[in-house]
Write a protein that holds these residues in place. Structure first.
Motif, short mmCIF file in Angstrom:
data_model
loop_
_atom_site.label_atom_id
_atom_site.label_comp_id
_atom_site.label_asym_id
_atom_site.label_seq_id
_atom_site.Cartn_x
_atom_site.Cartn_y
_atom_site.Cartn_z
N ALA A 177 31.92 66.98 41.60
CA ALA A 177 31.18 65.72 41.48
C ALA A 177 31.71 64.68 42.46
O ALA A 177 32.91 64.63 42.75
CB ALA A 177 31.28 65.18 40.06
N GLU A 178 30.81 63.87 42.98
CA GLU A 178 31.18 62.70 43.76
C GLU A 178 31.07 61.49 42.84
O GLU A 178 29.99 61.21 42.32
CB GLU A 178 30.26 62.52 44.96
CG GLU A 178 30.36 63.66 45.97
CD GLU A 178 29.45 63.42 47.17
OE1 GLU A 178 28.81 62.34 47.23
OE2 GLU A 178 29.38 64.30 48.03
N VAL A 179 32.17 60.79 42.62
CA VAL A 179 32.20 59.69 41.65
C VAL A 179 32.32 58.35 42.37
O VAL A 179 33.22 58.16 43.20
CB VAL A 179 33.35 59.86 40.64
CG1 VAL A 179 33.29 58.75 39.59
CG2 VAL A 179 33.30 61.23 39.98
N LEU A 180 31.41 57.45 42.04
CA LEU A 180 31.44 56.08 42.55
C LEU A 180 31.90 55.16 41.42
O LEU A 180 31.28 55.11 40.36
CB LEU A 180 30.06 55.65 43.04
CG LEU A 180 29.87 54.17 43.39
CD1 LEU A 180 30.78 53.76 44.55
CD2 LEU A 180 28.40 53.87 43.72
N PHE A 181 33.00 54.45 41.64
CA PHE A 181 33.53 53.49 40.67
C PHE A 181 33.07 52.10 41.09
O PHE A 181 33.36 51.67 42.22
CB PHE A 181 35.05 53.54 40.62
CG PHE A 181 35.62 54.86 40.13
CD1 PHE A 181 36.05 54.99 38.82
CD2 PHE A 181 35.74 55.95 40.99
CE1 PHE A 181 36.59 56.18 38.37
CE2 PHE A 181 36.28 57.15 40.54
CZ PHE A 181 36.71 57.27 39.22
N VAL A 182 32.38 51.39 40.21
CA VAL A 182 31.84 50.07 40.54
C VAL A 182 32.23 49.06 39.46
O VAL A 182 32.10 49.35 38.26
CB VAL A 182 30.30 50.10 40.66
CG1 VAL A 182 29.77 48.71 41.01
CG2 VAL A 182 29.85 51.11 41.70
N ASP A 183 32.66 47.89 39.88
CA ASP A 183 32.91 46.79 38.95
C ASP A 183 32.82 45.50 39.73
O ASP A 183 32.99 45.49 40.95
CB ASP A 183 34.30 46.92 38.31
CG ASP A 183 34.40 46.22 36.96
OD1 ASP A 183 34.54 46.91 35.94
OD2 ASP A 183 34.33 44.97 36.93
N GLU A 184 32.54 44.40 39.03
CA GLU A 184 32.50 43.11 39.72
C GLU A 184 33.87 42.47 39.78
O GLU A 184 34.06 41.43 40.41
CB GLU A 184 31.47 42.19 39.06
CG GLU A 184 31.90 41.49 37.79
CD GLU A 184 32.42 40.07 38.05
OE1 GLU A 184 32.20 39.51 39.13
OE2 GLU A 184 33.09 39.55 37.13
N SER A 185 34.86 43.08 39.17
CA SER A 185 36.23 42.57 39.16
C SER A 185 37.07 43.29 40.21
O SER A 185 37.16 44.52 40.22
CB SER A 185 36.85 42.77 37.77
OG SER A 185 38.26 42.75 37.83
N PHE A 186 37.72 42.52 41.06
CA PHE A 186 38.60 43.10 42.07
C PHE A 186 39.81 43.76 41.41
O PHE A 186 40.29 44.80 41.87
CB PHE A 186 39.06 42.01 43.05
CG PHE A 186 37.94 41.44 43.86
CD1 PHE A 186 37.53 42.04 45.04
CD2 PHE A 186 37.28 40.29 43.45
CE1 PHE A 186 36.49 41.52 45.80
CE2 PHE A 186 36.23 39.76 44.20
CZ PHE A 186 35.82 40.38 45.37
N GLN A 187 40.29 43.18 40.32
CA GLN A 187 41.41 43.76 39.58
C GLN A 187 41.02 45.11 38.99
O GLN A 187 41.80 46.07 39.00
CB GLN A 187 41.85 42.81 38.46
CG GLN A 187 42.34 41.44 38.92
CD GLN A 187 43.71 41.47 39.53
OE1 GLN A 187 43.87 41.50 40.76
NE2 GLN A 187 44.73 41.47 38.71
N ALA A 188 39.80 45.19 38.47
CA ALA A 188 39.33 46.44 37.85
C ALA A 188 39.23 47.56 38.87
O ALA A 188 39.68 48.68 38.63
CB ALA A 188 37.99 46.21 37.16
N VAL A 189 38.62 47.29 40.02
CA VAL A 189 38.43 48.33 41.02
C VAL A 189 39.78 48.80 41.56
O VAL A 189 39.98 50.00 41.80
CB VAL A 189 37.49 47.86 42.14
CG1 VAL A 189 37.43 48.86 43.28
CG2 VAL A 189 36.09 47.62 41.58
N SER A 208 42.47 48.84 39.81
CA SER A 208 43.00 49.66 38.70
C SER A 208 42.37 51.04 38.71
O SER A 208 43.06 52.06 38.52
CB SER A 208 42.72 48.97 37.36
OG SER A 208 43.31 47.70 37.30
N ALA A 209 41.05 51.10 38.89
CA ALA A 209 40.35 52.39 38.89
C ALA A 209 40.85 53.30 40.01
O ALA A 209 41.06 54.50 39.80
CB ALA A 209 38.84 52.16 39.04
N GLU A 210 41.07 52.74 41.18
CA GLU A 210 41.57 53.55 42.30
C GLU A 210 42.97 54.08 42.01
O GLU A 210 43.28 55.24 42.28
CB GLU A 210 41.54 52.74 43.59
CG GLU A 210 41.92 53.55 44.81
CD GLU A 210 41.61 52.85 46.12
OE1 GLU A 210 41.80 53.48 47.18
OE2 GLU A 210 41.16 51.68 46.10
N ALA A 211 43.81 53.21 41.42
CA ALA A 211 45.18 53.64 41.10
C ALA A 211 45.18 54.70 40.00
O ALA A 211 45.95 55.66 40.05
CB ALA A 211 46.01 52.43 40.67
#
Length: 380
Positions: free
Chosen positions: A261-273, A275-278
């Motif tokens: 799967a190719e997963v796209l992580f999206v959020d309007e919070s810079f802190q959240a994105v 966090s998701a990458e980490a």
């Protein structure tokens, strides 16, 4: 409703983002007005580096545009609102817009703080800004009375220096802090990591990384835990979106269960994105992932997605609203390919099944308990 904001520097017409003529919530409140009035009445010098932390929709930065302030925000929507409000005031190039993930200015002469909902985010940002604050820095916080607590004041006092509050006006209050650069601040505890429990599918026992201000940063919330136990089986979806990704644990679970799967992580919070990458990198997931800060699925091509997973927020700052959820659902319908699916987890009382049925023409309950429900809608 009066949509004009009167400030000591003139009248403004600030709006939220995305702009909606039906929106009944203003882009400023009494604490913004109180703060600006104080700066003018006390003739606070704004000649040096002025930093505005946590400006909700850019009203403060726009009002102070003549002094070329620096805005620091965790919100993509706030940044876009600020850009639009500066343009409306013909002050497009009059401010520097930074995120909470960017290096802060090296010197701060005036620090204005709109108290955020998250005490953790306030702690993280004050610790990041403290080295740039000097003994003569003017530090003023602002918020509605219900937003300012003893813990808020203790945080200013511990990190920056002696702190006191103003009298309340129109249910708003100011915070005054006298910086003491010699004050020992300790180390910044953020980002915070913890291990997931053993009963949440592919991410069981994995490490989750949380930057300050991310929803349930110190433990797995019960709604996400319920969602993780009822995710769709892997193998069919190739392009998956973790919409409103938070710390990214849901999208990471998909990536671990279905390496193709190719997963796209999206959020309007810079802190959240961040966090998701980490979180994704800490999991060792083998697939391909993309991380994007944005407004729902804006910029994702029509019909390009097979599966959208969503735990929508029902608050915007302190206001309770379904506007964000509705944008997420409509964006998902547009971005999904025919036969693509939107899976949503939410509190039962929010009635998301009604919205999904209206938008998609169908809505199926996948799982439920007394508090939460997982719903599935198919793009026909």
């Amino acid at each position: 409703m009066n949509d004009r904001m009167t400030t000591p520097w003139g009248e403004l017409e600030p709006t939220r983002f995305p702009e909606d003529p039906r929106e009944r919530l203003r882009a400023w409140d009494a604490s913004d007005e109180y703060l600006l009035r104080y700066l003018a009445d006390e003739e606070v010098s704004l000649d040096g580096t002025v930093v505005v932390l946590g400006d909700r929709w850019g009203a403060l930065v726009t009002a102070l545009a003549a002094h070329r302030p620096v805005q620091i925000t965790d919100s993509h929507l706030t940044r876009e609102a600020t850009r639009a409000n500066l343009a409306r005031a013909r002050a497009d190039a009059a401010a520097t817009l930074l995120t909470t993930q960017d290096p802060p200015p090296e010197r701060i002469d005036v620090l204005l703080v709109r108290v955020p909902k998250s005490l953790a985010l306030l702690e993280d940002q004050l610790l990041r800004l403290a080295p740039a604050v000097h003994a003569d820095t003017v530090v003023v916080g602002a918020g509605m009375v219900k937003e300012i607590h003893t813990s808020t004041l203790k945080l200013f006092e511990r990190i920056l220096g002696p702190t006191r509050t103003s009298l309340a006006e129109k249910k708003a209050r100011l915070i005054f802090c006298a910086p003491d650069p010699r004050r020992p601040r300790g180390t910044n505890p953020w980002p915070h990591s913890y291990r997931l429990p053993k009963d949440v599918g592919p991410v069981s026992g994995r490490t989750v990384v949380n930057h300050a201000g991310v929803f349930c940063a110190e433990r797995l919330d019960i709604g996400t835990r319920f969602f993780l136990r009822h995710l769709p089986a892997g193998g069919g979806a190739r392009r998956v979106v973790d919409l409103g990704c938070g710390n990214g644990v849901v999208g990471t679970a998909v990536a671990l269960a279905d390496p193709g799967a190719e997963v796209l992580f999206v959020d309007e919070s810079f802190q959240a994105v961040a966090s998701a990458e980490a979180t994704y990198k800490a999991s060792g997931a083998p697939g391909h992932a993309e991380f994007r800060v944005g407004d729902a699925l804006e910029g994702v091509p029509d019909g390009s997605v097979d599966l959208v997973l969503n735990n929508p927020p029902f608050h915007s700052h302190q206001a309770t609203t379904d506007a964000t959820a509705w944008r997420m659902f409509t964006g998902a319908r547009r971005a999904l390919a025919p036969g693509g699916e939107l899976w949503v987890v939410g509190n039962r009382h929010l009635g998301y099944h009604v919205k999904l049925r209206r938008l998609f023409g169908n809505s199926q309950v996948i799982a439920g308990d007394p508090k939460f429900v997982v719903l599935r809608a198919v793009r026909e």
